[in-house]
Design an enzyme around this catalytic site. Structure first.
Site, mmCIF file in Angstrom:
data_model
loop_
_atom_site.group_PDB
_atom_site.id
_atom_site.type_symbol
_atom_site.label_atom_id
_atom_site.label_comp_id
_atom_site.label_asym_id
_atom_site.label_seq_id
_atom_site.Cartn_x
_atom_site.Cartn_y
_atom_site.Cartn_z
ATOM 1 N N ASP A 33 0.889 -1.163 0.000
ATOM 2 C CA ASP A 33 0.000 0.000 0.000
ATOM 3 C C ASP A 33 0.927 1.213 0.000
ATOM 4 O O ASP A 33 1.597 1.498 1.001
ATOM 5 C CB ASP A 33 -0.881 -0.046 1.253
ATOM 6 C CG ASP A 33 -1.876 1.098 1.240
ATOM 7 O OD1 ASP A 33 -1.631 2.085 0.523
ATOM 8 O OD2 ASP A 33 -2.890 0.995 1.943
ATOM 9 N N LYS B 57 14.737 7.135 -28.244
ATOM 10 C CA LYS B 57 14.439 6.620 -29.588
ATOM 11 C C LYS B 57 15.679 6.741 -30.470
ATOM 12 O O LYS B 57 16.374 7.756 -30.439
ATOM 13 C CB LYS B 57 13.279 7.415 -30.219
ATOM 14 C CG LYS B 57 11.920 7.044 -29.622
ATOM 15 C CD LYS B 57 10.804 7.771 -30.341
ATOM 16 C CE LYS B 57 9.468 7.576 -29.648
ATOM 17 N NZ LYS B 57 8.798 6.335 -29.954
ATOM 18 N N GLU C 3 -0.540 10.444 -34.143
ATOM 19 C CA GLU C 3 -0.880 9.074 -33.728
ATOM 20 C C GLU C 3 -2.272 8.755 -34.230
ATOM 21 O O GLU C 3 -3.141 9.627 -34.246
ATOM 22 C CB GLU C 3 -0.893 8.976 -32.202
ATOM 23 C CG GLU C 3 0.455 9.102 -31.566
ATOM 24 C CD GLU C 3 0.320 8.997 -30.057
ATOM 25 O OE1 GLU C 3 0.387 7.888 -29.537
ATOM 26 O OE2 GLU C 3 0.113 10.038 -29.416
ATOM 27 N N ASP D 191 0.498 16.063 -22.190
ATOM 28 C CA ASP D 191 0.876 14.674 -22.443
ATOM 29 C C ASP D 191 2.021 14.572 -23.465
ATOM 30 O O ASP D 191 2.851 13.671 -23.372
ATOM 31 C CB ASP D 191 -0.356 13.915 -22.961
ATOM 32 C CG ASP D 191 -0.131 12.415 -23.056
ATOM 33 O OD1 ASP D 191 0.503 11.856 -22.142
ATOM 34 O OD2 ASP D 191 -0.579 11.794 -24.037
ATOM 35 N N HIS E 149 7.702 15.501 -24.809
ATOM 36 C CA HIS E 149 8.310 14.901 -25.999
ATOM 37 C C HIS E 149 8.662 15.942 -27.081
ATOM 38 O O HIS E 149 9.769 15.953 -27.598
ATOM 39 C CB HIS E 149 7.380 13.857 -26.620
ATOM 40 C CG HIS E 149 6.971 12.757 -25.676
ATOM 41 N ND1 HIS E 149 7.800 12.270 -24.697
ATOM 42 C CD2 HIS E 149 5.818 12.046 -25.557
ATOM 43 C CE1 HIS E 149 7.173 11.312 -24.023
ATOM 44 N NE2 HIS E 149 5.975 11.160 -24.519
ATOM 45 N N LYS F 188 0.123 6.633 -37.672
ATOM 46 C CA LYS F 188 1.194 6.910 -36.709
ATOM 47 C C LYS F 188 2.380 7.374 -37.534
ATOM 48 O O LYS F 188 2.899 6.624 -38.374
ATOM 49 C CB LYS F 188 1.556 5.651 -35.930
ATOM 50 C CG LYS F 188 2.586 5.914 -34.856
ATOM 51 C CD LYS F 188 2.632 4.800 -33.834
ATOM 52 C CE LYS F 188 3.644 5.058 -32.745
ATOM 53 N NZ LYS F 188 3.279 6.128 -31.827
HETATM 54 C C1 BG6 Z 1 3.242 8.815 -24.130
HETATM 55 C C2 BG6 Z 1 1.902 9.495 -24.085
HETATM 56 O O1 BG6 Z 1 4.171 9.520 -23.372
HETATM 57 O O2 BG6 Z 1 3.683 8.743 -25.480
HETATM 58 C C3 BG6 Z 1 0.893 8.749 -24.949
HETATM 59 O O3 BG6 Z 1 1.431 9.518 -22.742
HETATM 60 C C4 BG6 Z 1 1.434 8.585 -26.355
HETATM 61 O O4 BG6 Z 1 -0.340 9.447 -25.003
HETATM 62 C C5 BG6 Z 1 2.833 7.995 -26.333
HETATM 63 O O5 BG6 Z 1 0.547 7.745 -27.058
HETATM 64 C C6 BG6 Z 1 3.441 8.017 -27.725
HETATM 65 O O6 BG6 Z 1 4.662 7.340 -27.704
HETATM 66 P P1 BG6 Z 1 5.258 6.660 -29.010
HETATM 67 O O7 BG6 Z 1 6.572 6.133 -28.588
HETATM 68 O O8 BG6 Z 1 4.289 5.581 -29.397
HETATM 69 O O9 BG6 Z 1 5.331 7.740 -30.040
#
Ligand code: BG6
Length: 489
Positions: free
Chosen positions: A92, A181, A215, A234, A239, A344
Site C-alpha cells: 500500500d 528513440k 498518432e 501529455d 516529448h 502513426k
Molecule cells: C506517451 C503518451 O508519453 O507517449 C501517450 O502519454 C502517447 O499518449 C505515447 O501515445 C506516444 O509514444 P510513441 O513512442 O508511441 O510515439
C-alpha cells in the site's frame, strides 16, 4: 557488483508493476536486455503494486504480456532465466509500515536498487518517504520517474521537492522516452557529426522547421488520466520540446549529461512566451469527433468510454514556436501533434532557404528549396530532397526534384531498432543521466507550456473539432498558411 561484461547487479523495483506501461514496455524491455546478455545474473525484477498477487501470479501476468508485446517471439532459455528473476511484493504505497515487507525482500540480495515509479505522480512523494523510512535509499541507488511530472510548474515543484528530500539530483532519472528513440539520438550524430549540417544549421540557411508527431490511436481506456492532461501536457510539454531542444541546441562541449542538458535548457528558456495576447495567432487546439480510420468507424473524443460529455480537453495541438536567440531568431518551428490522425507518423522537416538567384530559369522557373526530412517513426530514416539533372542529350537542363534516402530498415537490415525503454533502462542500470531530463529543464518547459494553457483557459474558446482520421482542424492549416507556408503531408 559488476559482471565480466561490466553490467551491474541491481534490484529493479517496479512500482505500478501491473499497470499499462509495465505490461507494454517495461517488462518487455527488461526481457530484451536479458536476451541481449545485458542483465547481471544476480539482477532481480521486483514487481510492486496494490493487488494481492503471489510470485506465481506475477510470473503468469508477465508471461502473458511478453507473449503479447515481444513481437519477435520468446526464446525459451532466456524466458526461463528471466522469470526466475521475478518477485512480487504487495504494497500500500501510502502506508509507511508496508515498506518493511519490501525491505525484507530487498535485503535478501543487498544489491543496488533501481526504483521505477510508474504510478500516478501524485504519490511519488509517498513512495520516496516510505522507502526512506524503511532505510531503503542508499547513495548508489537511483530512481526513475515517469512523466508527466505534475500538472503545471507549481505541482511539478512539489513533486520534485518531495523526491529530492531523499534522493540527490544525480540519483534522479526523469524519463522522456523520446530521448531513447534511435532516430532522436541520431539527431546528435546528424547535426554534430556532419559538417554539411553543422555549418548550415541556423537562420541564415534555414527558412523554417516542422515537427509532426501524429498518432492514429485515440485515448484507449485512459480517458480519466488523459482528460486531466490533454495533448499539451501529455506530448508537447515533454516529448515535442525535448525533440525541439535537441534540434535547436548549440553544440555541447561533450556528450556528458550536464553538457547536453545545459544546452537543451538554453533553448527551452529562449522560447518566446505565448500569452493571452497572441495565443490565437500562434496556437490551435483541437478535439476529434467521430470519423474513420483504416476503413473503420471510430467514436469522437466525447463519446469514448467514460467520457465527460462537456470536456474541452484538447486531443490536438499546433503551435508556431519561436526561439529568440542568435541562431534562430526569425525561424519558426511549427509543432503539430494529435490523437486519431490518419496514421502513426512522426517526422521533422527542415526547410532550407531558397536559392537567391536561379540560373536555370529557362527550364525550371521556381527552384524549390532543399528539404531535410528526419523520419522518427515508423520507417525510420533520413531523406534529403535535392535537385538533379535528368540524364539526356537535350541542350536544355531538365531538372528533377529527387531524394537522397537513407532508410534504416534497408541500410541496417541486420540491426534491430531498439525500443526506447530498453536503452533507457540500461542507461539507468549503468548510471548515465545524459538521456534523462534535469529538473531545471522540466521547470522551464512547464513555464512555457503553462502560459499557453492559461491563455487557452482565459479565452473560453472550445477546442476546434476535427474528424478522426483527418490531419487536424482546418485552422491548423491557416496557422501556417498565414506565413505563406504549408504542412508537409
Ligand atoms: C506517451 C503518451 O508519453 O507517449 C501517450 O502519454 C502517447 O499518449 C505515447 O501515445 C506516444 O509514444 P510513441 O513512442 O508511441 O510515439
Amino acid at each position: 557488483m559488476k559482471n565480466a561484461q561490466g553490467n551491474t547487479a541491481v534490484d529493479v523495483v517496479l512500482f505500478g508493476a501491473l499497470g499499462d506501461l509495465s505490461r507494454r514496455k517495461l517488462l518487455p524491455a527488461l526481457y530484451q536486455l536479458d536476451l541481449a546478455g545485458l542483465l547481471h545474473s544476480d539482477t532481480r525484477i521486483i514487481g510492486v503494486a496494490r493487488h494481492d498477487y503471489s510470485d506465481e501470479d506475477f510470473v503468469s501476468f508477465t508471461t502473458e504480456n511478453l507473449n503479447t508485446f515481444v513481437k519477435e517471439g520468446i526464446n525459451e532459455d532466456v524466458f526461463k532465466r528471466f522469470v526466475a528473476r521475478l518477485v512480487y511484493q504487495q504494497l500500500d504505497f501510502k502506508e509507511t509500515e508496508s515498506y518493511g515487507a519490501l525491505a525484507d525482500v530487498l535485503k535478501i540480495k543487498n544489491c543496488e536498487h533501481m526504483y521505477y515509479f510508474s504510478t500516478p505522480p501524485a504519490i511519488y512523494g509517498d513512495i520516496t518517504e516510505g522507502l526512506y523510512n524503511a532505510g531503503l535509499i542508499n547513495p548508489e541507488d537511483r530512481v526513475v520517474m515517469e512523466k508527466p511530472i505534475g500538472h503545471c510548474l507549481e505541482s511539478s515543484k512539489v513533486i520534485n521537492d518531495m523526491v529530492s528530500k531523499h534522493f540527490k539530483e544525480n540519483q534522479i532519472y526523469r524519463i522522456d522516452h523520446y530521448l531513447g528513440k534511435e532516430t532522436v539520438l541520431n539527431l546528435l550524430v546528424l547535426r554534430f557529426g556532419n559538417s554539411l549540417f553543422t555549418n548550415n544549421w541556423d537562420r541564415n540557411y534555414i527558412d523554417h522547421v516542422q515537427i509532426t508527431v501524429a498518432e492514429s490511436v485515440g485515448i484507449e481506456g485512459r480517458w480519466g488520466f488523459y482528460d486531466e492532461a490533454g495533448q499539451m501536457r501529455d506530448m508537447v510539454q515533454n516529448h515535442l520540446l525535448q525533440v525541439l531542444s535537441l534540434l535547436a541546441m548549440e553544440p555541447p562541449a561533450d556528450l556528458s549529461a550536464d553538457s547536453i542538458r545545459d544546452e537543451k535548457l538554453k533553448v527551452i528558456k529562449a522560447l518566446v512566451p505565448i500569452t493571452r495576447q497572441n495565443v490565437k495567432e500562434k496556437t490551435v487546439r483541437g478535439q476529434y469527433t467521430e470519423g474513420f480510420l483504416g476503413g473503420q468507424a471510430v467514436p469522437g473524443y466525447l463519446d469514448e468510454e467514460g467520457a465527460n460529455k462537456s470536456s474541452s480537453t484538447e486531443s490536438f495541438v499546433a503551435i508556431k514556436a519561436e526561439i529568440d536567440n542568435w541562431r534562430w531568431t526569425g525561424v519558426p518551428f511549427y509543432l503539430r501533434t494529435g490523437k486519431r490522425m490518419p496514421a502513426k507518423h512522426s517526422e521533422i522537416v527542415i526547410h532550407f532557404k531558397e536559392q537567391p538567384h536561379n540560373i536555370f530559369k529557362d527550364s525550371y522557373e521556381d527552384l524549390p528549396a532543399n528539404k531535410l526530412t528526419i523520419r522518427l517513426q515508423p520507417d525510420e530514416g533520413v531523406e534529403l530532397q535535392v535537385l538533379n539533372k535528368i540524364p539526356g542529350i537535350a541542350s536544355q537542363m531538365n531538372i528533377h526534384e529527387n531524394k537522397l534516402d537513407l532508410s534504416f530498415s534497408e541500410t541496417y537490415e541486420d540491426e534491430r531498432v531498439v525500443d526506447a525503454y530498453e536503452r533507457l533502462m540500461l542507461e539507468v542500470i549503468n548510471g548515465n543521466q545524459s538521456l534523462f531530463v534535469r529538473r531545471d529543464e522540466v521547470e522551464a518547459a512547464w513555464t512555457w507550456a503553462d502560459s499557453i494553457i492559461d491563455a487557452w483557459s482565459a479565452s473560453n474558446d472550445k477546442p476546434k473539432p476535427y474528424a478522426a482520421g483527418s490531419w487536424g482542424p482546418v485552422s491548423s492549416i491557416s496557422l501556417i498558411a498565414r506565413d505563406d507556408r504549408q504542412w508537409v503531408e
